[in-house]
Every structure is written in C-alpha cells, then in structure tokens.
Design an enzyme around this catalytic site. Structure first.
Site, mmCIF file in Angstrom:
data_model
loop_
_atom_site.group_PDB
_atom_site.id
_atom_site.type_symbol
_atom_site.label_atom_id
_atom_site.label_comp_id
_atom_site.label_asym_id
_atom_site.label_seq_id
_atom_site.Cartn_x
_atom_site.Cartn_y
_atom_site.Cartn_z
ATOM 1 N N ASP A 173 0.626 -1.067 -0.217
ATOM 2 C CA ASP A 173 -0.011 -0.002 -0.375
ATOM 3 C C ASP A 173 1.173 1.478 0.029
ATOM 4 O O ASP A 173 1.400 1.788 0.871
ATOM 5 C CB ASP A 173 -0.417 0.176 1.176
ATOM 6 C CG ASP A 173 -1.998 1.478 1.041
ATOM 7 O OD1 ASP A 173 -1.430 2.312 0.722
ATOM 8 O OD2 ASP A 173 -3.375 0.965 1.711
ATOM 9 N N HIS A 174 1.119 2.006 -0.832
ATOM 10 C CA HIS A 174 2.035 3.093 -0.891
ATOM 11 C C HIS A 174 1.637 4.254 -0.323
ATOM 12 O O HIS A 174 3.043 4.662 0.047
ATOM 13 C CB HIS A 174 2.205 3.301 -2.946
ATOM 14 C CG HIS A 174 1.679 4.410 -3.543
ATOM 15 N ND1 HIS A 174 0.253 3.988 -3.675
ATOM 16 C CD2 HIS A 174 1.807 5.040 -3.280
ATOM 17 C CE1 HIS A 174 -0.232 4.894 -4.018
ATOM 18 N NE2 HIS A 174 -0.066 6.002 -4.396
ATOM 19 N N HIS B 81 -5.968 3.058 1.595
ATOM 20 C CA HIS B 81 -4.794 4.059 2.028
ATOM 21 C C HIS B 81 -5.648 4.871 3.213
ATOM 22 O O HIS B 81 -4.949 4.844 3.906
ATOM 23 C CB HIS B 81 -4.470 5.273 0.515
ATOM 24 C CG HIS B 81 -4.660 4.770 -0.603
ATOM 25 N ND1 HIS B 81 -3.148 3.247 -1.269
ATOM 26 C CD2 HIS B 81 -4.062 4.657 -2.226
ATOM 27 C CE1 HIS B 81 -2.950 2.741 -2.177
ATOM 28 N NE2 HIS B 81 -3.775 4.190 -2.688
HETATM 29 O O1 LIG Z 1 -3.479 3.980 -5.250
HETATM 30 C C1 LIG Z 1 -3.993 4.913 -6.413
HETATM 31 O O2 LIG Z 1 -3.161 6.379 -5.807
HETATM 32 C C2 LIG Z 1 -3.170 7.044 -5.951
HETATM 33 C C3 LIG Z 1 -2.613 8.320 -5.726
HETATM 34 O O3 LIG Z 1 -1.760 8.247 -5.088
HETATM 35 P P1 LIG Z 1 -1.059 9.335 -4.876
HETATM 36 O O4 LIG Z 1 0.442 8.741 -4.158
HETATM 37 O O5 LIG Z 1 -0.393 10.173 -6.020
HETATM 38 O O6 LIG Z 1 -1.866 10.890 -3.947
HETATM 39 C C4 LIG Z 1 -4.275 6.815 -7.569
HETATM 40 O O7 LIG Z 1 -4.996 8.735 -8.811
HETATM 41 C C5 LIG Z 1 -5.006 5.597 -8.122
HETATM 42 O O8 LIG Z 1 -6.494 6.399 -8.542
HETATM 43 C C6 LIG Z 1 -4.706 4.650 -6.615
HETATM 44 O O9 LIG Z 1 -4.691 3.383 -7.326
#
Ligand SMILES: O=C1O[C@H](COP(=O)(O)O)[C@@H](O)[C@H](O)[C@H]1O
Ligand SMILES: NC(=O)C1=CN([C@@H]2O[C@H](COP(=O)(O)OP(=O)(O)OC[C@H]3O[C@@H](n4cnc5c(N)ncnc54)[C@H](OP(=O)(O)O)[C@@H]3O)[C@@H](O)[C@H]2O)C=CC1
Length: 503
Positions: free
Chosen positions: A185-186, A248
């Site tokens: 989960d980044h 997230h």
């Molecule tokens: O996992 C995801 O995250 C992105 C948003 O990530 P961020 O690090 O740019 O805040 C989101 O655009 C995407 O739909 C989703 O799958």
C-alpha cells in the site's frame, strides 16, 4: 524504515516490467535507491512482459520513464549507465509459459556470477486476475535450494471484496509463508505517513491529549485533481471506495488511531493497527445513507481547461454508476476514541491535490477573554499534510501585537522540504528497500486486508443494491457533492480548508 546497511544480494523479477507502474514508479524508485547507495552491492533487475524488447531497447525505454517521472530526471553523471547494466528484460507470457524456466535460468546465472544465493523478489505489477496463476507457478520454480530466499510483492487492488481477498490470501498463504508475502500500500511508504509514528510515539507532548477527552473529531482527505487518466477499465471495476478508502485511507486512519506499540517489531505494529480496524463500528445497511456519500464528476473546467465527465472517459460505461468520490463517517468503538467521529473523503477532479490529516481539538473549557478577543477564535487543530506538501502545523491562539487583548489563530509549522532539500525518498523507494531487506512493517498482513474489507462491505453492498439517482453530481474543480458538506455540517463541523494558507 530501513536500517543503515544495504540489503543482501538481490535478484528482482518484475512481472509487468513493460507496464505503466514499472515505468513511472518502480524503476525510478530503484534508480534513486542506487544513486543514494541503498541498492545491494550485487543486484539484478529483470522486467518481465510479452512485448518485444532487447535488454538495450528496454533500458532506453526505462530511461524515458526516468526523464519524465523520477525525482532525479537525468543520467546523473553516468549513474544511469552503471545502474542499467544490471537491468534486463525477459520476454515471457506468464499465463502460457508453464514452467518459468527463464526465471530459474536467470537465478542460476546470477548465483554463479555472484558466488552466493541471492534473495529473490518477485514483484507482481500485473492485473489482479493474473496474480493467482503467476503465484502458483512461481511457487513451483526450483530456486536457490531454500524457498525462504524468495519474497513476493503483490500490488493493489488486493481482492475485489472480502470474499475474493480471503480467497487470494488463502491461496497465497498455501504457496508461501506469511513472512514471504508483501502486500503493498504505497501510502504507507510516504514519509509523512511514517512520521505519524514518530510524532505520536517519540514525543511525550501529544500522547496525553491524543484521545476523546481532547479531540472532538478527526478528518482525513485524499483529494486529487486528476480524472481516471486512461485507467477507466480498471476504475469501472473499482470506484473510489475500493480504490482509496479500503486501503490508503483506512491505513492512515489506523496510524492516527492505534495504541502505542511496545516495540517496532513488524507484527507488533500490525497488531496494533488491526485492533483499530476491528474496533471500527459496523455500519448497518439502513444507516449507510446517513454516514456515507458517493459522487461522480460531470464535465467541466479545471484550471481553464475543459475536461470530460467520468462517463465520457475512455473505457467507461456511458451510464456508469461508479463513484469517483466517497466520504464516510466512521466511529471507533474503544476506550480512546468512543464517540469521536472520523470523517474521511477522497475524490478525483477535486479542487486541489492534497492528502491531509487534521485533528480538531475541543474548545478550552472556559474563555476568560473579552468578547471582542473571541471574534476570530478557532479551536486548536493539528494538521499533518501528507502530500504533495509535507508539513505538520499546530494551530493555536496568539495575542495580536498592540495594546488591546485581541487574539488571532496562528500556525506553528514544521516543513519537511526545508530539511530534505528535495531529496525525500518516494514511497516506492522506501517500500522496495524494505522488501529487499525483509522488513514487512509497512506492508499489510492478511488479516489487516480482510479487516479493512469488512469495514467497507456494508457500504459497498448498499451502494450496489441502490444505484445512485443523481450521477453525475459534482463538477470538476469543486470539493465534491453537496451531500459531503452536509455529512459533516450535520454534526456542526466543516471540512478543513486545505490550501497552503489554511484557515
Ligand atoms: O492507489 C492509487 O493511488 C493514486 C493516488 O496516489 P498518490 O500517491 O498520487 O496520492 C490514485 O490516483 C489511484 O487511483 C489509486 O489507484
Ligand atoms: N499504474 C499505476 O499508477 C498503479 C498501478 N497499480 C497496480 O499495478 C498493477 C499493474 O498496473 P499497470 O502497470 O498500470 O498496468 P499496465 O496495463 O500498464 O501493465 C500491465 C503489465 O502486465 C503485463 N502482462 C499482462 N499480461 C501478461 C502476461 N500474460 N504475461 C506477462 N506479462 C503480462 C503487461 O505486459 P505486456 O504489455 O508486455 O504484455 C504489462 O507489463 C495493477 O494491479 C494496478 O492496479 C497500483 C497503483 C498504481
């Protein structure tokens, strides 16, 4: 979360090596780790895909990704040439290839060249439907004699609902041990999200007031200005609740709400987080309409440019009922958080790109100042801006300069960028390094993923059985549907202003 030493010799296979995620995030992350001397002394990266590349043409393609998306965009005085010597391409159809001999051959080749058994990381940056098949085949490949040398990183989405996530967990844990499985989960790799642990548990200052006695409510916003950006096919199967809230946002909520860990042991942190998920009050289907709001953007304007509505995006159904915005009010039924609402919201095509956590404190019990001093009074607030800015702000009242006792709300601000001078690692750098090191703290355990699915299941099921009647219901460059304002206004609060000059 890294220690101060480089990981052991590592061989990294990236399924999806010709795909978007690898191009935009994974290779730039590995390259930046290399420049910062975090890559192992001995490493090789093998991108896997069906497209036709030689090693040379693959490296050229990846360099384009570095130039467009890496935080360091250039070749860095020959560093790219050095790094890319260790990058290879393996053309292979992961569905049709029955034995994955190309992978076993590569592992043997590296073992021979390095004179040691490397750790082997399989990164599955592919569509979720390929994961079971690839994992099953990988579990049968003869590698380095000891299967413990392998780890498997699984991208989101992890399942489509509770049932499918459970089945995927069952399959993966029958093939690999839990210690070998890294569910990514980044958001957990973002510096400011990790810093929540430091803020809360390395300071004596905050913890005594970090509870229902002092905090009136909590807000978490993950707002994006972009639309679905060519990912309509995937997004149609997902929607904002699955795409952002299940993973997230609930993970951030856990970091805000968890009890103090006894140690930084991965399972200790993960136990404390899963306790939060298990304590989130189950939403009755008949209450969903009063605690959850969904929205979908129509066509409109963003920063002077005309943008299509969601239903006009590529690969999206013209009558789609997929939500591109979700807001939910959660309660956590435990001693610390009883009756403190946690309002969360996320959406695409909103006014600002901003991920922000704010804790809103209760008013002071008695206000002895003259009434005019109170005109600009605001409750104390602690705001943690996760991205794209990275800062922590504490709002408090201060006396305005002059002879009268007038008060103003002011912010005490800690800005990360000031310290980092633009060198803050990206989330994928942290997470890839942790995976190479074998540190799963910032990755999700099987029970965490399932507990998070349980939290959102009543909303998913209710929304599925009662299609929205008013989509599209918000315009681009807004803060989402009006109902989202009402959700929080009913309790006497407002969504926090997110601009850099916050109120
Ligand atoms: O996992 C995801 O995250 C992105 C948003 O990530 P961020 O690090 O740019 O805040 C989101 O655009 C995407 O739909 C989703 O799958
Ligand atoms: N892109 C992003 O920003 C994010 C993506 N993710 C997740 O990462 C995963 C990958 O996404 P993304 O990179 O965008 O997807 P892409 O569609 O860009 O890439 C898919 C990759 O899978 C490969 N592939 C497909 N079928 C096979 C097969 N039979 N054998 C071998 N390789 C195959 C493709 O190779 P080829 O084309 O050469 O056949 C390609 O490299 C998804 O789970 C997504 O949800 C998560 C967060 C963000």
């Amino acid at each position: 979360m890294q220690t101060n030493k480089r990981p052991p010799a590592s061989l990294i296979f990236i399924f999806g090596g010709s795909g978007d995620l690898n191009f935009r995030k994974l290779i730039p992350a590995l390259y930046n780790l290399y420049i910062d001397d975090w890559m192992p002394e001995k490493f090789a990266i093998v991108g896997i895909g069906r497209k036709d590349f030689s090693d040379e043409s693959y490296r050229d393609r990846l360099l384009e990704g570095i130039q467009q998306f890496s935080r360091r965009k250039g070749e860095q005085n020959g560093k790219w040439a050095e790094f890319s010597k260790s990058v290879h391409y393996l053309r292979m159809d992961a569905e049709k290839d029955a034995s994955y001999t190309g992978i076993a051959d590569k592992a043997r080749e590296m073992e021979k060249a390095w004179g040691t058994h490397p750790n082997i990381l399989f990164y599955l940056a592919v569509a979720p439907q390929l994961v079971p098949d690839i994992a099953t085949k990988l579990s049968k490949v003869e590698l380095c004699g000891d299967r413990k040398c392998t780890r498997i990183v699984v991208e989101k989405p992890f399942g489509h609902d509770l049932q499918s996530a459970h089945e995927l967990n069952k399959l993966l844990t029958s093939l690999f041990s839990e210690e070998q499985i890294y569910r990514i989960d980044h958001y957990l790799g973002k510096e400011t999200v990790q810093n929540l642990l430091a803020l809360r548990f390395a300071n004596a200052l905050f913890e005594p007031i970090w509870n229902r006695n002092y905090i009136e409510h909590v807000q978490i916003t993950a707002a994006e200005t972009v639309g679905v950006e060519g990912r309509g096919g995937y997004y149609e199967t997902s929607g904002a609740l699955r795409d952002m809230v299940q993973n997230h946002i609930l993970q951030i909520l856990c970091m805000v709400a968890m009890e103090a860990p006894v140690s930084f042991d991965a399972n200790e942190i993960r136990n404390k987080k899963v306790d939060v998920l298990n304590a989130i009050r189950r939403i009755n289907p008949e209450d969903v309409h009063s605690v959850a709001v969904r929205g979908q953007y129509g066509e409109g304007w963003m920063k002077g440019e005309k943008v299509p509505g969601y239903r006009q995006e590529e690969s999206v159904d013209k009558n789609s009922n997929t939500e591109t915005f979700a807001a939910v009010k959660f309660y956590i039924d435990n001693w610390r958080w009883q009756d403190v609402p946690f309002y969360v919201r996320t959406g695409k095509r909103l006014r600002e790109k901003n991920t922000v956590i704010s804790l809103h404190f209760r008013p002071a019990p008695h206000y002895a100042f003259p009434p005019e001093a109170a005109e600009t009074w605001r409750p104390n607030r602690l705001t943690i801006t996760v991205s794209p800015e990275m800062d922590i702000r504490i709002r408090f009242q201060a006396k305005r300069l002059g002879q009268t006792m007038s008060l103003d709300p002011v912010d005490m601000i800690y800005k990360y960028d000031k310290d980092s001078q633009g060198h803050e690692p990206e989330a994928y750098e942290t997470l890839l390094l942790d995976a190479m090191e074998g540190n799963p703290t910032l990755f999700m355990r099987a029970d965490q993923v399932e507990a998070a699915w349980k939290v959102i299941t009543p909303i998913l099921e209710t929304w599925q059985t009662r299609p929205p009647v008013d989509f599209p219901n918000y315009v681009p460059n807004s803060w989402g549907p009006e109902d989202a304002e009402a959700l929080i206004a009913r309790d006497g609060h407002n969504w926090a202003t997110l601009s850099v000059n916050q109120q």
